[in-house]
Write a protein that holds these residues in place. Structure first.
Motif, PDB file in Angstrom:
ATOM      1  N   THR A  95      -5.132  -0.107  -2.548  1.00  0.00           N
ATOM      2  CA  THR A  95      -5.665   0.712  -1.641  1.00  0.00           C
ATOM      3  C   THR A  95      -7.364   0.810  -1.611  1.00  0.00           C
ATOM      4  OG1 THR A  95      -5.546   2.853  -2.790  1.00  0.00           O
ATOM      5  CG2 THR A  95      -3.695   2.510  -1.212  1.00  0.00           C
TER       6      THR A  95
ATOM      7  N   PRO B  71       0.573   2.674  -3.942  1.00  0.00           N
ATOM      8  CA  PRO B  71      -0.668   2.551  -4.129  1.00  0.00           C
ATOM      9  C   PRO B  71      -0.873   1.907  -5.735  1.00  0.00           C
ATOM     10  CG  PRO B  71      -0.911   4.439  -3.154  1.00  0.00           C
ATOM     11  CD  PRO B  71       0.830   4.223  -3.529  1.00  0.00           C
TER      12      PRO B  71
ATOM     13  N   ARG C 266      -3.983   7.807  -9.083  1.00  0.00           N
ATOM     14  CA  ARG C 266      -3.105   8.555  -8.362  1.00  0.00           C
ATOM     15  C   ARG C 266      -2.007   9.090  -8.910  1.00  0.00           C
ATOM     16  NH1 ARG C 266      -2.633   7.156  -2.768  1.00  0.00           N
ATOM     17  NH2 ARG C 266      -4.590   5.898  -2.109  1.00  0.00           N
TER      18      ARG C 266
ATOM     19  N   ASP D 196      -6.915  -1.423   4.834  1.00  0.00           N
ATOM     20  CA  ASP D 196      -6.493  -0.131   4.287  1.00  0.00           C
ATOM     21  C   ASP D 196      -6.670   0.937   5.607  1.00  0.00           C
ATOM     22  OD1 ASP D 196      -5.575   2.312   3.652  1.00  0.00           O
ATOM     23  OD2 ASP D 196      -6.605   2.346   1.580  1.00  0.00           O
TER      24      ASP D 196
ATOM     25  N   ASP E 104      -9.174   3.289  -4.259  1.00  0.00           N
ATOM     26  CA  ASP E 104      -8.879   3.017  -5.760  1.00  0.00           C
ATOM     27  C   ASP E 104      -9.540   1.890  -6.392  1.00  0.00           C
ATOM     28  OD1 ASP E 104      -7.390   5.573  -5.755  1.00  0.00           O
ATOM     29  OD2 ASP E 104      -5.378   4.437  -4.954  1.00  0.00           O
TER      30      ASP E 104
ATOM     31  N   ARG F  61       0.694  -1.348   0.057  1.00  0.00           N
ATOM     32  CA  ARG F  61       0.204   0.179   0.014  1.00  0.00           C
ATOM     33  C   ARG F  61       0.664   1.168  -0.034  1.00  0.00           C
ATOM     34  NH1 ARG F  61      -3.247  -3.183   3.709  1.00  0.00           N
ATOM     35  NH2 ARG F  61      -2.092  -2.146   5.284  1.00  0.00           N
TER      36      ARG F  61
END
Length: 409
Positions: free
Chosen positions: A44, A30, A307, A327, A47, A27
């Motif tokens: 994550t 990500p 991201r 998470d 996402d 994580r």
């Protein structure tokens, strides 16, 4: 740790007993991409959930070839068409609606609820069958035969044929593992097993075409609603899917659940006196120890950005559900098993259009199984911790779960 070794460790059997420290490290990046032709790993919660709802992410195996990937391979590379979990709308939606018509609303709204008595009867019989044993293997003696019996009765498979399914199911499930070190042999065995299972089911389909019965197979054969009828090949492919998915995840959910309860004896004791607690226990289990850890069969049909990272069209995406479910940006104290948790919006059954078709049945089966095991096993304790695990990164669960008991109540 390098990116390459991270990918390898996710599929490494040595990490199956406890992959969560690895997920914690995953994580930190990500969106992880190792080599030019390797998959993008998404780990994550937010996402993963967004991508499960993103129409630019395809589950259709045909896109693998059209986007320059390999032709359809794996356990579905037989004469049967892909099941609807390997298709995109609108074809996915059509087949799923037809299948759902025999499993739930609007045509069979009470089919699962009406099975409550049968489920309790099967569980009682299996626990009674333990007799005066002082050590049991929960997988072989309970967690496997229970959901297999249930899905076979739902579909209409004769009881005398139920034992044959394990020889077909095990190689099909093994073929889902993305570990390239064993892929060639596993895929060949999975293809053969799926073909054999399809041929067996074809005989039942022909029988139901002549003689309708009160089972899901008859419903699939004779469905003529707004979405039309399934072809014979679609009925076979859907039936194979339901037989595999209808029990394999539940086996792991029950086994992971009992293992977790034995590690949390205070919660096991609460369940023994309050069977209603099983509802919250199962939801927390789906977050804490989900049977499906990884979804490796997704492809981008256009460039997308996650991201700040652009994932090019045609790229493979692995969604690591097990990492998303723990998470810390989504769940408080995620490594603690807590059925009293107020917010358990887990990814255990996926999300979006491909969310688990049989979730209501899996929930009910596991609730009954765990509450009855808690009530009737006298002073259960683990024989080995951790137990031996299956060699599969997608469907994670113990291959055996030895439990010592003082008797059966």
């Amino acid at each position: 740790m390098t990116q390459t070794s991270m990918l390898r460790q996710i599929t490494d059997f040595a990490n199956r007993a406890d992959p969560y420290p690895l997920y914690e490290e995953l994580r930190r990046t990500p969106v992880l991409h190792e080599e030019e032709d390797g998959p993008y790993l998404i780990s994550t919660y937010h996402d993963i959930k967004a991508l499960l709802h993103d129409p630019r992410i395809s589950s259709d195996a045909a896109n693998l070839a059209s986007l320059g990937q390999d032709e359809l391979s794996g356990p579905e590379a037989t004469g049967l068409p892909p099941s609807f979990i390997r298709l995109d709308p609108p074809e996915h939606d059509r087949l799923r609606r037809i299948a759902n018509g025999s499993f739930g609303p609007p045509h069979r709204p009470h089919r699962v609820d009406n099975m409550l008595g049968q489920l309790e009867e099967i569980v009682t019989g299996l626990i009674d069958g333990l007799g005066d044993a002082r050590e049991i293997d929960l997988v072989d003696q309970f967690a496997y035969p229970f959901p297999v019996t249930v899905i076979c009765r739902l579909l209409g498979v004769p009881r005398e044929d139920e034992p044959r399914f394990r020889s077909w199911v095990d190689p099909i499930v093994a073929g889902l593992d993305p570990d390239t070190r064993t892929a060639a042999g596993a895929e060949k065995a999975a293809q053969e097993a799926r073909l054999q299972l399809g041929m067996y089911l074809n005989g039942l389909v022909e029988q139901r075409a002549r003689e309708t019965r009160d089972d899901m197979l008859s419903d699939l054969v004779h469905s003529h609603g707004p979405d039309g009828a399934m072809t014979t090949m679609e009925v076979l492919s859907t039936s194979v899917l339901l037989l595999i998915a209808g029990h394999e995840t539940t086996v792991n959910l029950i086994t992971n659940g009992m293992l977790t309860l034995l590690r949390y004896p205070g919660i096991l004791e609460r369940l023994r006196h309050d069977p209603g607690l099983s509802v919250r226990i199962v939801e927390e289990l789906l977050r804490y120890e989900p049977p499906v850890q990884l979804l490796p069969q997704r492809t981008c049909i256009t460039d997308i950005e996650v991201r700040g990272v652009t994932i090019p069209k045609g790229s493979r995406i692995w969604l690591v559900l097990g990492a998303g479910n723990r998470d810390p940006h989504r769940f408080t104290d995620p490594d603690r098993f807590d059925p009293d948790r107020r917010d358990i919006q887990h990814l255990g059954f996926g999300s979006g259009i491909h969310s688990c078709f049989g979730a209501p049945l899996a929930r009910l089966e596991t609730q009954i199984a765990l509450s009855e095991l808690a009530r009737r096993l006298d002073i259960p304790r683990l024989v080995a911790d951790p137990p031996p695990y299956r060699q599969n990164a997608v469907l994670r669960g113990p291959r055996h779960l030895g439990i010592a008991i003082d008797g059966v109540k």
